[in-house]
Design an enzyme around this catalytic site. Sequence first.
Site, PDB file in Angstrom:
ATOM      1  N   GLU A 161      -7.291 -24.057   9.870  1.00 54.31           N
ATOM      2  CA  GLU A 161      -7.548 -24.561  11.207  1.00 54.31           C
ATOM      3  C   GLU A 161      -7.465 -26.183  10.886  1.00 54.31           C
ATOM      4  O   GLU A 161      -8.038 -26.909  10.204  1.00 54.31           O
ATOM      5  CB  GLU A 161      -8.970 -24.243  11.617  1.00 54.31           C
ATOM      6  CG  GLU A 161      -9.128 -23.235  12.581  1.00 54.31           C
ATOM      7  CD  GLU A 161     -10.357 -22.991  13.265  1.00 54.31           C
ATOM      8  OE1 GLU A 161     -11.041 -24.182  13.364  1.00 54.31           O
ATOM      9  OE2 GLU A 161     -10.759 -21.852  13.873  1.00 54.31           O
ATOM     10  N   ASP A 168     -17.228 -31.056  19.814  1.00 54.79           N
ATOM     11  CA  ASP A 168     -17.605 -31.408  18.384  1.00 54.79           C
ATOM     12  C   ASP A 168     -18.684 -32.264  18.226  1.00 54.79           C
ATOM     13  O   ASP A 168     -19.105 -33.080  18.903  1.00 54.79           O
ATOM     14  CB  ASP A 168     -16.483 -32.115  17.807  1.00 54.79           C
ATOM     15  CG  ASP A 168     -15.139 -31.123  17.713  1.00 54.79           C
ATOM     16  OD1 ASP A 168     -15.270 -30.264  17.295  1.00 54.79           O
ATOM     17  OD2 ASP A 168     -14.136 -31.703  18.310  1.00 54.79           O
TER      18      ASP A 168
END
Length: 263
Positions: free
Chosen positions: A49, A60
């Site tokens: 990823e 995040d």
Amino acid sequence: MTRIDAKFAELKAAGKKAFVSYVMAGDPDYQTSLDIVRGLPSAGVDIIELGLPFTDPMADGPTIQLAGQRALDGGMTLQKTLDLAREFRKGDTTTPIVLMGYYNPIYSRGVDKFLVDAKDAGIDGLIVVDLPPEEDAELCIPAQAAGLNFIRLATPTTDDKRLPRVMQNTSGFVYYVSITGITGAAEAEAADVAPEVARIQKAGGLPVIVGFGVNTPDKARSIASVADGTVVGSAIVSRIAAGDSVPDVLAFVKTLSDGAHSA
């Protein structure tokens, strides 16, 4: 069949679970990032990823936010992220790469141009966390028509009413977010994850990879044992942030992949 589909078929035939690693493109700088990405397959990573730096990464936590900021401060862009993938592909034509990020940089480039360029650079799939199923016509359906998997997130709050909509145009695998909250916020627990993974597998028939809250080899093993694999991001990014050498980062990744593969 995409590289992602082929990888899961290969793992299933071998009776193994998948280990997926997340790193931010361009963190702490372009060359170091490229060196790390190049070393991930040898460290046992099945799928990479690759984070696309963005100024407002809403899903995040601080660790990955700061990684993105370091990359942006170093001049990383969408184009350079694709360049990095292209350089990786010169030495590795089989390991799948999933580009993970947010829609704004893609929209700014233009969807049609982005898809052509991403495919040409060797990207195999997309995770775009701020495009819900209601916006599938925007990117998801064009991406799949271009031969890219579009990987959707499912969460603990994705109930049985919502799940079919989430699964409708998803391909490659489903990324199950094991906790409510941001990356790096808490630890995943296999006992909580197992019934959710089974529910998602039944709904879509796709592999389910569990991420968020996986940070040690033992945790990677326990989560992979109840899913089709696991993904680690913040724990790896933390090592990069601490200034660990490329060999040390990759040695840590190897401990995680060994954990997942022993499930």
